[in-house]
Each structure stands twice: as C-alpha cells, then as structure tokens.
Design a protein around this motif. Structure first.
Motif, PDB file in Angstrom:
ATOM      1  N   PHE A 181      -6.533   5.726  -0.726  1.00  0.00           N
ATOM      2  CA  PHE A 181      -5.543   6.008   0.401  1.00  0.00           C
ATOM      3  C   PHE A 181      -5.475   5.133   1.565  1.00  0.00           C
ATOM      4  CE2 PHE A 181      -6.285  10.060  -2.117  1.00  0.00           C
ATOM      5  CZ  PHE A 181      -5.000  10.139  -2.442  1.00  0.00           C
ATOM      6  N   GLN A 182      -6.780   4.453   1.550  1.00  0.00           N
ATOM      7  CA  GLN A 182      -6.849   3.461   2.710  1.00  0.00           C
ATOM      8  C   GLN A 182      -6.041   2.253   2.503  1.00  0.00           C
ATOM      9  OE1 GLN A 182     -11.007   2.197   3.215  1.00  0.00           O
ATOM     10  NE2 GLN A 182     -10.846   1.535   5.119  1.00  0.00           N
ATOM     11  N   ASN A 183      -5.192   1.819   3.600  1.00  0.00           N
ATOM     12  CA  ASN A 183      -4.347   0.814   3.622  1.00  0.00           C
ATOM     13  C   ASN A 183      -2.998   1.299   2.704  1.00  0.00           C
ATOM     14  OD1 ASN A 183      -6.362  -0.748   5.090  1.00  0.00           O
ATOM     15  ND2 ASN A 183      -7.209  -1.271   3.031  1.00  0.00           N
ATOM     16  N   HIS A 184      -2.823   2.374   2.500  1.00  0.00           N
ATOM     17  CA  HIS A 184      -1.630   2.926   1.995  1.00  0.00           C
ATOM     18  C   HIS A 184      -1.141   4.103   2.614  1.00  0.00           C
ATOM     19  CE1 HIS A 184      -1.887   0.326  -1.572  1.00  0.00           C
ATOM     20  NE2 HIS A 184      -3.212   0.423  -1.806  1.00  0.00           N
ATOM     21  N   PRO A 185      -0.689   3.949   3.879  1.00  0.00           N
ATOM     22  CA  PRO A 185      -0.195   5.065   4.650  1.00  0.00           C
ATOM     23  C   PRO A 185       0.861   5.908   4.040  1.00  0.00           C
ATOM     24  CG  PRO A 185       0.521   2.917   5.757  1.00  0.00           C
ATOM     25  CD  PRO A 185      -0.303   2.576   4.824  1.00  0.00           C
ATOM     26  N   ARG A 186       1.735   5.454   3.217  1.00  0.00           N
ATOM     27  CA  ARG A 186       2.702   5.978   2.525  1.00  0.00           C
ATOM     28  C   ARG A 186       2.092   6.985   1.348  1.00  0.00           C
ATOM     29  NH1 ARG A 186       7.269   2.341   0.436  1.00  0.00           N
ATOM     30  NH2 ARG A 186       5.705   0.747   0.228  1.00  0.00           N
TER      31      ARG A 186
END
Length: 255
Positions: free
Chosen positions: A198-203
C-alpha cells in the motif's frame, strides 16, 4: 444438514470465503485445515471443535489438495470464487455483493476473471520467497528471480489501481462486492510477509480502509490473524509429507 466450510485462514481464498460467510451471518461449521501442521497433505482434517473429519470426505479433500472446500449436504464445491457466488445465490445476500444488475455484475465478473491470471499469479509468490523457501529448504530465491516476482506484483498493483479502482470507492462501483474481498485478501498476503503493497499507493490504502470498515474491523482483523503472524512460521513444525510433496515445486522455483 449444516453447511461445512473447510478452510485454512493462511489461504487467501479461504479468508475471502470466511469473511463473506461471517459478515452475512451464514450458518456454517468451520472445519479448520492446518496446511502447515496436521494438513490435508498430512494426517487429519480438524473441525473447530477439534474433531476429526470423516475419512471419505478427508480423502476427497486430500485428492483435491486445495482449500477452500464446501460441503452442503451431498453437494461439494471447490474454488474460492465459485464458493463465494454459490453462497451469495443460495443465501440471498445483499445485492451489492454480487449485483443482479447485468452491468454491475459484469464488473464484478471482470475483476474475478482478471484476478486469477494477474494478482493471483504474483502476490502469493511473496510468501514463498520471504517465508516458505527459507522454512522448507533453507534457501532464498536468487536476486534476479526475486526482482522478477516483485516487478510482476508492482505491475498488477498498477493495473488494479488504474483499471479497476480508478476514482471509485470500490472495485466494481459505489458499494463493496465479492471482487473487493477477493482482491483485499490477496494483497494482505504480501503485507503479512513485510511487503508494504500500500506504500506509494494512496488510493489503494484508502480503498483498503473502506473495505475494512464495510466488512467490520474486528472481523477483518480476526480473519487475518494468521497471516499477520506468518513470519513466526519459521519456528513451526512442518509436516514431513508436506515437504516431500512440495519438493519438486520448490526445485523449479529455485532454478
């Protein structure tokens, strides 16, 4: 006859089935199949009360070598997505899980088909390279193959975000569906072995939060307790027969 679900919550499809059945108050007997202890490749199938399953059914599960496994009277069924859709239809769960509207249902189906050859093909490999290879054979994956696995996972994450989630609350629209369950349990597998997908994928992170809330945080945490502790598996007793069954596959992975 009580519906029986043979599950190991270390397995992603098993977690999806467990979450769906519990969330929708579907009555079932939880048959706990411990893949890395007394496993379907080993000696016993255990129920939640510790009782052994019947030998005939145990033989069928051992032959299929996979969970989840559903037994509803004389009817038996394998494959996580098939079990989810069977439960949705038989128990008349709320429409948002598997919509009756043709277009909305097609969106759910689209994700389920894509998932099998994309996210399902990449995310589980992180468990093998981070935990199972060192545990079972005492070796790590060569650096080049590790990069190949992680690149494949990164590509699937991008597609999940850009092709399916986009700017929607959930993968198939405004409400949670079985597509979200199938996807989130898959992503929790690399998360459990220390890969922060989920890091660097805020959506994706915001989507995960919405799915947790929709399912119920307590239930979500309960279902993922085993994978959250997966790195402690290195001290577990592994069934020798399981090691023997997996040896050819492990040899191919290490090549």
């Amino acid at each position: 006859m009580v519906l029986e679900l043979y599950l190991d919550l270390l397995s992603q499809p098993c977690r999806a089935v467990y979450l769906f059945a519990k969330k929708n108050d579907i009555p079932f007997e939880f048959k706990d199949v411990a893949l890395f202890k007394e496993s379907i490749l080993g000696s016993r199938v255990l129920s939640s009360s510790g009782a052994e399953g019947g030998s005939g059914l145990t033989d069928k599960i051992t032959l299929s070598k996979k969970v989840p496994f559903l037994k509803d009277g004389d009817f038996v069924l394998t494959e996580g997505p098939a079990i989810l859709l069977y439960l949705a239809r038989k128990y008349g769960t709320p429409d948002h899980w598997y919509p009756s509207d043709a277009e909305k249902r097609a969106r759910v189906d689209e994700y389920l088909f894509w998932h099998q050859s994309n996210m399902r093909a990449h995310a589980p490999k992180t468990l093998w390279i981070q935990v199972l290879l060192p545990l079972l054979v005492g070796q790590t994956l060569p650096e080049g193959k590790t990069k190949e696995v992680m690149d494949g996972l990164a590509s699937s994450l991008r597609q999940l975000e850009e092709l399916f989630l986009r700017d929607r609350p959930f993968l198939a629209g405004d409400e949670v569906s079985v597509a979200d369950l199938v996807a989130i349990v898959e992503l929790m597998q690399p998360w459990g072995v220390g890969c922060n997908v989920f890091q660097n994928h805020p959506r994706l992170l915001a989507w995960r939060e919405r799915v947790e809330v929709a399912v119920g945080r307590g239930l979500f945490s309960e279902a993922h307790g085993t994978i959250a502790r997966i790195r402690g598996l290195s001290s577990a007793q592994v069934d020798p027969q399981l090691k023997a069954q997996l040896a050819p596959l492990l040899g191919q992975i290490l090549k």
